[in-house]
Design a protein around this motif. Structure first.
Motif, PDB file in Angstrom:
ATOM      1  N   THR A   1      -4.513  -4.212   1.628  1.00  0.00           N
ATOM      2  CA  THR A   1      -3.300  -5.016   1.835  1.00  0.00           C
ATOM      3  C   THR A   1      -2.592  -4.548   3.102  1.00  0.00           C
ATOM      4  O   THR A   1      -2.152  -5.345   3.923  1.00  0.00           O
TER       5      THR A   1
ATOM      6  N   ASP B   1      -9.569  -8.074   6.989  1.00  0.00           N
ATOM      7  CA  ASP B   1      -9.595  -8.610   5.626  1.00  0.00           C
ATOM      8  C   ASP B   1     -10.720  -7.896   4.876  1.00  0.00           C
ATOM      9  O   ASP B   1     -11.872  -8.296   4.929  1.00  0.00           O
TER      10      ASP B   1
ATOM     11  N   LYS C   1      -4.136  -5.802   6.401  1.00  0.00           N
ATOM     12  CA  LYS C   1      -4.048  -7.237   6.748  1.00  0.00           C
ATOM     13  C   LYS C   1      -3.158  -7.434   7.964  1.00  0.00           C
ATOM     14  O   LYS C   1      -3.388  -8.312   8.784  1.00  0.00           O
TER      15      LYS C   1
ATOM     16  N   TRP D   1      -4.030   0.796  -1.867  1.00  0.00           N
ATOM     17  CA  TRP D   1      -3.108  -0.024  -1.057  1.00  0.00           C
ATOM     18  C   TRP D   1      -3.669  -0.313   0.333  1.00  0.00           C
ATOM     19  O   TRP D   1      -3.060  -1.071   1.090  1.00  0.00           O
TER      20      TRP D   1
END
Ligand SMILES: Cc1cc2nc3c(=O)[nH]c(=O)nc-3n(C[C@H](O)[C@H](O)[C@H](O)COP(=O)(O)OP(=O)(O)OC[C@H]3O[C@@H](n4cnc5c(N)ncnc54)[C@H](O)[C@@H]3O)c2cc1C
Length: 412
Positions: free
Chosen positions: A256, A264, A259, A253
């Motif tokens: 994500t 990125d 972000k 996880w």
């Protein structure tokens, strides 16, 4: 006293929390679930001292065609998912070329060599010795070319890194595993890895050790993390807590999550399944069936079959195609008995495109440290890279040069 919030209570987060604590940090370990209930629960349970070379992608035409034409059970992909995986996969492929892979192996082998020695004191202090066996695992081969290749690779890592293994004839394998109906053309025995009968429980016992030593274990959602003054805050069931540093150990996880901070980070998300079977013939040690890309491990809940890599769309439904093939192949070898769970377990190996974990501080957020991306060996490596991250955070020279693991390589 220095303070840290460790986000994520898998093997990697728990390993980090314990090492920070042993350096005098006040540590809060935050997870939305109990520790060790996700990827670190469902893996194959091997502390892999033999895995000195990181898991590469095939770069030869034959190997690529095997995957593309679904001639191997090692990898399963859905065409619709390929655009999503393309960027990290191309980087992974490039890093798998022998010259580049050799460079990455230099760092990886050093991390692996520290893995079991870092687990050892934790197993003892946690009183978890009953979960761990130190007799290695075996591989069964059905195909001579594949057997010859693994034997050659084993010779090479044996020579270069001192990894111990033994080649087995079919008769020797049959003698070692009398429960097998057939033993293929023989195989090999990796003699040094440790195998765990309940990986989730090992993480739980480490987390309990952390609490006994004064650590705080809290339920909370990592996505509430915010920067406050020169430190960090997160909301937990016991209210908002603050610390000078935060560590992101959210396994698959992590990208994500990051972000929201403008990072990125590419990751190859390799899904894998498991299911337990009981009531069949006994299996002594874990056995990998090389031709069908799965492993059977006799565990607390029964024989756990774990599968290879599945590349699917994020949040795609279960597609346990590989598990179906693995189960059929396993039933040729042994009386497997009945499945325990109504549905297979599904998890994701958090693999970085260069096969090295991310270990270090972010460039643009002081006190935000990253520790994830251990791919195929996070259960093995969590305590070892946990020590290294704690050393870096404490301003000590790291026991392994992890410059190659710095977040900066992904622009973080
Ligand atoms: C089928 C399979 C077999 C494998 N076999 C092996 C093996 O034999 N040996 C080996 O070394 N490795 C193996 N691996 C790899 C290994 O399991 C992983 O590399 C390792 O478990 C990753 O640990 P982690 O702590 O980074 O992630 P995880 O264990 O997934 O921990 C991440 C934690 O973050 C928490 N979290 C996520 N989002 C949030 C949020 N928003 N807020 C709060 N908490 C959050 C989760 O609840 C979880 O507890 C295997 C993996 C698979 C899938």
């Amino acid at each position: 006293m220095r303070s840290a919030i460790v986000l994520g209570g898998g093997m990697v987060g728990v390993g980090t929390a314990l090492h920070l604590q042993s350096r005098g940090w006040s540590v809060a370990l935050v997870d939305r679930r109990e520790p060790g209930r996700e990827t670190s629960y469902g893996n194959a349970g091997i502390i892999q001292s033999e895995a000195v070379r990181p898991y590469a992608m095939p770069h030869d035409l034959g190997g690529i065609l095997d995957i593309a034409l679904a001639r191997t059970n090692d990898v399963h992909y859905s065409l619709a998912a390929l655009p999503y995986h393309m960027r990290p996969l191309l980087q992974y492929w490039w890093n798998s070329f022998p010259e580049r892979h050799e460079v990455l192996t230099k760092t990886y082998a050093q991390l692996i060599s520290r893995a079991a020695p870092e687990h050892e004191p934790l197993i003892t202090a946690a009183g978890a010795g009953n979960l761990v066996r130190r007799d290695g695992f075996r591989v069964l081969h059905r195909n001579q070319a594949q057997f010859d290749k693994e034997a050659k690779d084993a010779e090479a890592v044996g020579k270069a890194f001192g990894v111990k293994f033994k080649l087995l004839s079919a008769a020797e394998l049959a003698k070692a595993e009398p429960g097998l109906n057939e033993s293929g053309i023989g195989g090999l025995h990796w003699q040094e890895p440790w195998t765990v009968s309940d990986p989730g429980s090992l993480v739980t016992s480490y987390a309990e050790l952390f609490v006994r030593r004064g650590g705080k274990l809290l339920r909370g959602d990592a996505t509430t993390l915010s920067q406050v003054g020169s430190g960090w805050a997160v909301v937990t069931d016991e209210g908002r807590i603050e610390a000078e540093a935060a560590v992101v150990s959210l396994g698959p996880w992590s990208p994500t999550f990051l972000k929201r901070f403008g990072y990125d980070i590419p990751m190859v998300r390799k899904r894998g399944y498991h299911r337990h079977y009981t009531g069949g013939a006994p299996l002594d040690l874990p056995l990998r069936d090389a031709a069908f890309g799965y492993l059977m491990n006799p565990m607390a809940k029964g024989v756990r079959i774990t599968t290879g890599a599945e590349l699917s769309e994020p949040d795609a439904e279960l597609t346990p195609v590989q598990l179906g093939k693995a189960e059929a192949a396993a039933r040729q070898l042994i009386d497997l008995g009945k499945p325990v769970e109504p549905e297979p377990w599904l998890g994701t190996r958090p693999c970085m495109p260069d096969m090295l974990p991310v270990v270090g501080e972010t460039a643009r957020h002081k006190g935000l440290w990253l520790h994830f991306g251990h791919g195929h060996q996070g259960f093995t490596l969590g305590p070892a890279t946990g020590r290294i991250l704690a050393e870096l955070m404490s301003g000590e020279a790291p026991s392994v040069d992890v410059a190659a693991c710095a977040p900066a390589r992904f622009g973080a």
